[in-house]
Design a protein around this motif. Sequence first.
Motif, PDB file in Angstrom:
ATOM      1  N   ILE A 178      -8.699   1.112  -1.724  1.00  0.00           N
ATOM      2  CA  ILE A 178      -8.579   1.317  -3.167  1.00  0.00           C
ATOM      3  C   ILE A 178      -8.188   2.774  -3.406  1.00  0.00           C
ATOM      4  CG2 ILE A 178      -9.673   0.959  -5.407  1.00  0.00           C
ATOM      5  CD1 ILE A 178     -11.856  -0.620  -4.011  1.00  0.00           C
ATOM      6  N   GLY A 179      -7.122   2.985  -4.181  1.00  0.00           N
ATOM      7  CA  GLY A 179      -6.654   4.327  -4.481  1.00  0.00           C
ATOM      8  C   GLY A 179      -6.866   4.680  -5.945  1.00  0.00           C
ATOM      9  N   PHE A 180      -7.260   5.927  -6.208  1.00  0.00           N
ATOM     10  CA  PHE A 180      -7.565   6.383  -7.564  1.00  0.00           C
ATOM     11  C   PHE A 180      -6.834   7.687  -7.851  1.00  0.00           C
ATOM     12  CE2 PHE A 180     -11.141   3.959  -6.013  1.00  0.00           C
ATOM     13  CZ  PHE A 180     -11.507   3.165  -7.079  1.00  0.00           C
TER      14      PHE A 180
ATOM     15  N   ASP B 173       9.774  15.768   0.122  1.00  0.00           N
ATOM     16  CA  ASP B 173       9.032  14.871  -0.777  1.00  0.00           C
ATOM     17  C   ASP B 173       7.845  14.260  -0.044  1.00  0.00           C
ATOM     18  OD1 ASP B 173      10.949  15.362  -2.733  1.00  0.00           O
ATOM     19  OD2 ASP B 173      12.212  13.697  -2.044  1.00  0.00           O
ATOM     20  N   PHE B 174       6.839  13.874  -0.815  1.00  0.00           N
ATOM     21  CA  PHE B 174       5.653  13.249  -0.232  1.00  0.00           C
ATOM     22  C   PHE B 174       5.985  11.877   0.330  1.00  0.00           C
ATOM     23  CE2 PHE B 174       2.158  10.186  -0.969  1.00  0.00           C
ATOM     24  CZ  PHE B 174       1.258  10.665  -0.031  1.00  0.00           C
TER      25      PHE B 174
ATOM     26  N   GLY C 234      -3.070  11.633  -0.918  1.00  0.00           N
ATOM     27  CA  GLY C 234      -2.073  11.315  -1.924  1.00  0.00           C
ATOM     28  C   GLY C 234      -1.035  12.408  -2.070  1.00  0.00           C
ATOM     29  N   ARG C 235      -0.286  12.353  -3.146  1.00  0.00           N
ATOM     30  CA  ARG C 235       0.842  13.253  -3.370  1.00  0.00           C
ATOM     31  C   ARG C 235       0.439  14.728  -3.403  1.00  0.00           C
ATOM     32  NH1 ARG C 235       5.783  12.114  -5.042  1.00  0.00           N
ATOM     33  NH2 ARG C 235       5.124   9.971  -5.439  1.00  0.00           N
ATOM     34  N   TYR C 236      -0.709  15.015  -4.021  1.00  0.00           N
ATOM     35  CA  TYR C 236      -1.114  16.406  -4.190  1.00  0.00           C
ATOM     36  C   TYR C 236      -2.313  16.794  -3.318  1.00  0.00           C
ATOM     37  CZ  TYR C 236       1.742  15.640  -8.326  1.00  0.00           C
ATOM     38  OH  TYR C 236       2.771  15.299  -9.170  1.00  0.00           O
ATOM     39  N   ALA C 237      -2.722  15.895  -2.430  1.00  0.00           N
ATOM     40  CA  ALA C 237      -3.917  16.149  -1.624  1.00  0.00           C
ATOM     41  C   ALA C 237      -3.728  17.344  -0.701  1.00  0.00           C
ATOM     42  CB  ALA C 237      -4.277  14.906  -0.811  1.00  0.00           C
ATOM     43  N   GLU C 238      -2.558  17.449  -0.063  1.00  0.00           N
ATOM     44  CA  GLU C 238      -2.316  18.540   0.880  1.00  0.00           C
ATOM     45  C   GLU C 238      -2.354  19.891   0.170  1.00  0.00           C
ATOM     46  OE1 GLU C 238       0.963  19.846   4.303  1.00  0.00           O
ATOM     47  OE2 GLU C 238       1.188  17.967   3.186  1.00  0.00           O
TER      48      GLU C 238
ATOM     49  N   LEU D 147       0.831  -1.200   0.000  1.00  0.00           N
ATOM     50  CA  LEU D 147       0.000   0.000   0.000  1.00  0.00           C
ATOM     51  C   LEU D 147       0.868   1.253   0.000  1.00  0.00           C
ATOM     52  CD1 LEU D 147      -2.848   1.190   0.150  1.00  0.00           C
ATOM     53  CD2 LEU D 147      -2.686   1.090   2.641  1.00  0.00           C
ATOM     54  N   PHE D 148       1.936   1.237   0.779  1.00  0.00           N
ATOM     55  CA  PHE D 148       2.853   2.381   0.825  1.00  0.00           C
ATOM     56  C   PHE D 148       3.446   2.657  -0.555  1.00  0.00           C
ATOM     57  CE2 PHE D 148       7.015   4.290   1.339  1.00  0.00           C
ATOM     58  CZ  PHE D 148       6.807   5.292   2.268  1.00  0.00           C
ATOM     59  N   VAL D 149       3.937   1.613  -1.200  1.00  0.00           N
ATOM     60  CA  VAL D 149       4.536   1.776  -2.530  1.00  0.00           C
ATOM     61  C   VAL D 149       3.477   2.207  -3.545  1.00  0.00           C
ATOM     62  CG1 VAL D 149       5.673   0.547  -4.424  1.00  0.00           C
ATOM     63  CG2 VAL D 149       6.387   0.138  -2.060  1.00  0.00           C
ATOM     64  N   GLY D 150       2.283   1.630  -3.458  1.00  0.00           N
ATOM     65  CA  GLY D 150       1.235   1.964  -4.413  1.00  0.00           C
ATOM     66  C   GLY D 150       0.820   3.424  -4.348  1.00  0.00           C
ATOM     67  N   ILE D 151       0.714   3.968  -3.134  1.00  0.00           N
ATOM     68  CA  ILE D 151       0.274   5.364  -2.990  1.00  0.00           C
ATOM     69  C   ILE D 151       1.401   6.339  -3.298  1.00  0.00           C
ATOM     70  CG2 ILE D 151      -0.602   7.080  -1.356  1.00  0.00           C
ATOM     71  CD1 ILE D 151      -2.109   4.891   0.058  1.00  0.00           C
ATOM     72  N   THR D 152       2.621   6.018  -2.871  1.00  0.00           N
ATOM     73  CA  THR D 152       3.733   6.964  -3.052  1.00  0.00           C
ATOM     74  C   THR D 152       4.301   6.938  -4.475  1.00  0.00           C
ATOM     75  OG1 THR D 152       5.262   5.285  -2.187  1.00  0.00           O
ATOM     76  CG2 THR D 152       4.414   6.933  -0.634  1.00  0.00           C
ATOM     77  N   ASN D 153       4.237   5.796  -5.155  1.00  0.00           N
ATOM     78  CA  ASN D 153       4.833   5.687  -6.490  1.00  0.00           C
ATOM     79  C   ASN D 153       3.844   5.945  -7.621  1.00  0.00           C
ATOM     80  OD1 ASN D 153       7.085   5.032  -5.062  1.00  0.00           O
ATOM     81  ND2 ASN D 153       7.409   3.032  -6.005  1.00  0.00           N
TER      82      ASN D 153
END
Length: 318
Positions: free
Chosen positions: A163-165, A234-235, A200-204, A50-56
């Motif tokens: 599930i991430g989108f 970095d995120f 996610g990466r741009y959520a903040e 999950l960590f790799v999926g969200i960050t990458n």
Amino acid sequence: MRPLGIVSLEDKLVQQAARTVLECIYEQDFLGFSYGFRPGRSCHQALDALFVGITNQKVNWIIDADIRGFFDNLSHEWLMQFLEHRIADGRMLRLLKKWLRAGVSEDGEWSPTKVGTPQGAVMSPLLANVFLHYALDLWIQAGRTRQITGEVTIVRYADDFVIGFREESDARKCLAALGERCAKLGLELHSEKTRLIEFGRYAEEERAKRSDGPPETFDFPGVTHISGKTRRGDFTIHRITSRKKFHAKLANLKEKLSRRRHDDLAKVGAWLHGVYRSWCQYYAVPGNYTRLQQFRDAIQDRWLRTLRRRSQRGRRLT
């Protein structure tokens, strides 16, 4: 409280033999993002995936889903249909059906089971994985290749899944379809625990533009995921033990220490050491050192309080 379906020794042996055979078959079918109750897989692997999926990947929205009472409400009819896709032996199917409908004994009274898998039975984890493989995994796999336009990542540990989108429209469409899918199979999404959150990466940055505050957090499984930054800016995702799990464990520990108040100190100390070691084996993930230290300090504090209740003297034990 859930009634347990504890089977006899003979049934346990037969169930273990059947599970060994069926596990070899279904391990060829189960998808890679399923981690719970599978040989050679663990919760730490699910957390890492999950960590790799969200960050990458370009994940901006998260569906944090929870199925209400999954193990207690699993449909026997649908499960048998799913099992028939892979099992042609009628004798094996009849045996599995008997285990599902064996019933439970509570307070000396037997009651039949018409839905759900017996809690405590050897076959229950595998049967639950088979059900979710056909009900969720294959459905999501087909949806993300045909209907979802952006990137999507999914990680499932037993009945707990995230599930991430990339696109909000895909996330909302999937959440609505997921509710319909569950209803069709006799299940229900927990309305209070199932959420669509911006993460996610741009959520903040996006939430700051709208003055919506920091991104929400979510738990999976028993670990709280928090949007954050590395020292270089970095995120990244900070992961700590869930507050709910933390306090529930301490409350349970306090009760058990009270019952062991007058036991031999060496035995109680060895038992507490085992409790802390097993806690670390599950929750020792990168970034969670502070919460592990808090748990260790809390154990010492509760043990000291317990000792003071049996003696007028007390000091912190290390």
